[in-house]
Design an enzyme around this catalytic site. Structure first.
Site, PDB file in Angstrom:
ATOM      1  N   ARG A   8       2.791  -6.759  12.036  1.00 55.25           N
ATOM      2  CA  ARG A   8       3.049  -6.051  10.781  1.00 55.25           C
ATOM      3  C   ARG A   8       3.986  -6.915   9.938  1.00 55.25           C
ATOM      4  NH1 ARG A   8       6.197  -0.257   9.898  1.00 55.25           N
ATOM      5  NH2 ARG A   8       5.819  -0.122   7.654  1.00 55.25           N
ATOM      6  N   HIS A   9       3.729  -6.959   8.635  1.00 57.02           N
ATOM      7  CA  HIS A   9       4.552  -7.744   7.719  1.00 57.02           C
ATOM      8  C   HIS A   9       6.038  -7.423   7.861  1.00 57.02           C
ATOM      9  CE1 HIS A   9       5.311  -4.228   5.185  1.00 57.02           C
ATOM     10  NE2 HIS A   9       4.029  -3.928   5.355  1.00 57.02           N
ATOM     11  N   GLY A  10       6.883  -8.342   7.390  1.00 59.29           N
ATOM     12  CA  GLY A  10       8.317  -8.093   7.364  1.00 59.29           C
ATOM     13  C   GLY A  10       8.676  -6.994   6.374  1.00 59.29           C
ATOM     14  N   THR A  21       4.133   3.049   0.058  1.00 57.86           N
ATOM     15  CA  THR A  21       3.698   1.822  -0.598  1.00 57.86           C
ATOM     16  C   THR A  21       2.188   1.738  -0.742  1.00 57.86           C
ATOM     17  OG1 THR A  21       5.607   0.746   0.405  1.00 57.86           O
ATOM     18  CG2 THR A  21       3.963  -0.682  -0.609  1.00 57.86           C
ATOM     19  N   GLY A  22       1.466   1.857   0.374  1.00 57.31           N
ATOM     20  CA  GLY A  22       0.011   1.795   0.307  1.00 57.31           C
ATOM     21  C   GLY A  22      -0.491   0.475  -0.258  1.00 57.31           C
ATOM     22  N   ARG A  60       2.973  -8.941   0.731  1.00 58.44           N
ATOM     23  CA  ARG A  60       3.939  -8.794   1.814  1.00 58.44           C
ATOM     24  C   ARG A  60       3.356  -9.275   3.141  1.00 58.44           C
ATOM     25  NH1 ARG A  60       2.195  -3.770   0.031  1.00 58.44           N
ATOM     26  NH2 ARG A  60       1.578  -2.179   1.566  1.00 58.44           N
ATOM     27  N   GLU A  87      -3.147  -1.997   3.699  1.00 64.09           N
ATOM     28  CA  GLU A  87      -2.522  -0.767   4.189  1.00 64.09           C
ATOM     29  C   GLU A  87      -3.371   0.452   3.824  1.00 64.09           C
ATOM     30  OE1 GLU A  87      -1.051   1.047   6.140  1.00 64.09           O
ATOM     31  OE2 GLU A  87       1.100   0.752   5.778  1.00 64.09           O
ATOM     32  N   LYS A  98      10.148   8.824   0.602  1.00 60.33           N
ATOM     33  CA  LYS A  98       9.668   9.629   1.721  1.00 60.33           C
ATOM     34  C   LYS A  98      10.620  10.780   2.047  1.00 60.33           C
ATOM     35  CE  LYS A  98       7.196   5.702   3.669  1.00 60.33           C
ATOM     36  NZ  LYS A  98       7.164   4.681   4.747  1.00 60.33           N
ATOM     37  N   ARG A 114       1.658  10.917   6.651  1.00 58.34           N
ATOM     38  CA  ARG A 114       1.957   9.558   7.109  1.00 58.34           C
ATOM     39  C   ARG A 114       1.203   9.189   8.375  1.00 58.34           C
ATOM     40  NH1 ARG A 114       7.352   8.849   8.917  1.00 58.34           N
ATOM     41  NH2 ARG A 114       6.936   6.611   8.826  1.00 58.34           N
ATOM     42  N   HIS A 182      -0.721  -4.465   8.177  1.00 63.11           N
ATOM     43  CA  HIS A 182       0.152  -3.369   7.765  1.00 63.11           C
ATOM     44  C   HIS A 182       0.222  -2.293   8.846  1.00 63.11           C
ATOM     45  CE1 HIS A 182       0.036  -5.076   3.671  1.00 63.11           C
ATOM     46  NE2 HIS A 182      -1.164  -5.452   4.069  1.00 63.11           N
TER      47      HIS A 182
END
Length: 246
Positions: A8-10, A21-22, A60, A87, A98, A114, A182
Site C-alpha cells: 500500500r502506498h505511503g 480519498t478514493g 500516491r 483505490e 472520517k 469503509r 491502495h
C-alpha cells in the site's frame, strides 16, 4: 519459489487529514515518502529483486513505487499502470473527514462504508466535477466502466480480472513481482488469494508502506503470506487504519 509483494502506498496528505480519498489524486506527505523509502531499503536488505512492477493511475501509488524501486536500484524494470488498481471509489464521501462523518452518521455506518463487502456510499452525480469521466487519464475507459461510487465488491469486480489476466500469470515467467496500490484494491486481491469470506473482510486492515509478501510454489499455489517488518510497529499501524473513524 515465486513471490508477489503487495504494498500500500505511503501516507498521503488526505491520510494525514483523515479524509476519504478514493480516486482523488492526492500526493504523499513527507512521512509517506519516508515510508516508501524505508520499504525499499527493507526489501533490498532482505534480498528481494523484482523483475516487473504494477501500480495504479494515482500519484500516491506511483510515487511510492518510484521511491521503492530507486532504493533497490531497480528503476529500469518494466512498469505497468492500470486504473483497475485504483483505490475503491468513495462517491460523495470523497474529501470528507472520517471522524466528522462518523459523528454525523455513526461509527457503525462509516465502518460499513469503509470496510463492508457490498454496501457503497452515495454516488457522484453525472455532472459532478469529481466524476472520473472528466479526467483525461481515463479517456480510453468506457464511461460505463468508470465508477461514481463503489463497494469493495464493485472494486473487486474491476480489479480481479486484471490480477487474473495480467499480474498472476506473470509468475509463470518471473520470479518476483511488485504491486503498489491502495488499501481497498489490495484488500480485494488479498480476499481473492486467500479466499476470505465476505463477512470477514471487514477485519482486514492493510497499513501504509508495509510490504505484504505472498509466496507461491512452482505450481503457483499459495504457500505463505506475511507482513515484512517489526510486528509491533505493523500492529500499531494496522490499529491506526482500523480506528480512523473513532
Amino acid at each position: 519459489m515465486k513471490t508477489i509483494v503487495l504494498l500500500r502506498h505511503g501516507e498521503s496528505q488526505w491520510n494525514l487529514e483523515n479524509k476519504f480519498t478514493g480516486w482523488t489524486d492526492v500526493d504523499l506527505t513527507s512521512h509517506g515518502m519516508e515510508e516508501a523509502i524505508s520499504a525499499g531499503v527493507l526489501l533490498r536488505e532482505k534480498g528481494f529483486y523484482f523483475e516487473k512492477a504494477y501500480t495504479s493511475f494515482l500519484k500516491r501509488a506511483v510515487k511510492t513505487m518510484n521511491y521503492v524501486l530507486d532504493e533497490m536500484n531497480l528503476d529500469w524494470i518494466p512498469i505497468k499502470k492500470s486504473w483497475r488498481l485504483n483505490e475503491k471509489h468513495y462517491g460523495n464521501l470523497q474529501g470528507l473527514n472520517k471522524k466528522e462523518t462518523a459523528e454525523k452518521y455513526g461509527e457503525e455506518q462509516v465502518l460499513i462504508w469503509r470496510r463492508s463487502y457490498d454496501i457503497a456510499p452515495a454516488p457522484l452525480s453525472k455532472d459532478d466535477s469529481r466524476n472520473p469521466r472528466f479526467d483525461k487519464r481515463y479517456k480510453d475507459v468506457p464511461d460505463k466502466e468508470l465508477p461514481v461510487t463503489e463497494s469493495l465488491k464493485d472494486a473487486i469486480i474491476r480489479t480481479i480480472p486484471y490480477w487474473e489476466c495480467e499480474i498472476y500469470p506473470a509468475l509463470k515467467t518471473h520470479e518476483q513481482l511488485l504491486v503498489v496500490a491502495h488499501g481497498n484494491s489490495l484488500r480485494g486481491i488479498v480476499k481473492h488469494i486467500k479466499n476470505i469470506p465476505d463477512s470477514d473482510i471487514v477485519k482486514l486492515n492493510i497499513p501504509t508502506g508495509v510490504p505484504y509478501i505472498f509466496e507461491f510454489d512452482d505450481s503457483l499455489e499459495l504457500i505463505n503470506d506475511y507482513f515484512l517488518g517489526n510486528p509491533d510497529e505493523i500492529e500499531k499501524k494496522m490499529n491506526i487504519v482500523a480506528n480512523q473513524a473513532k
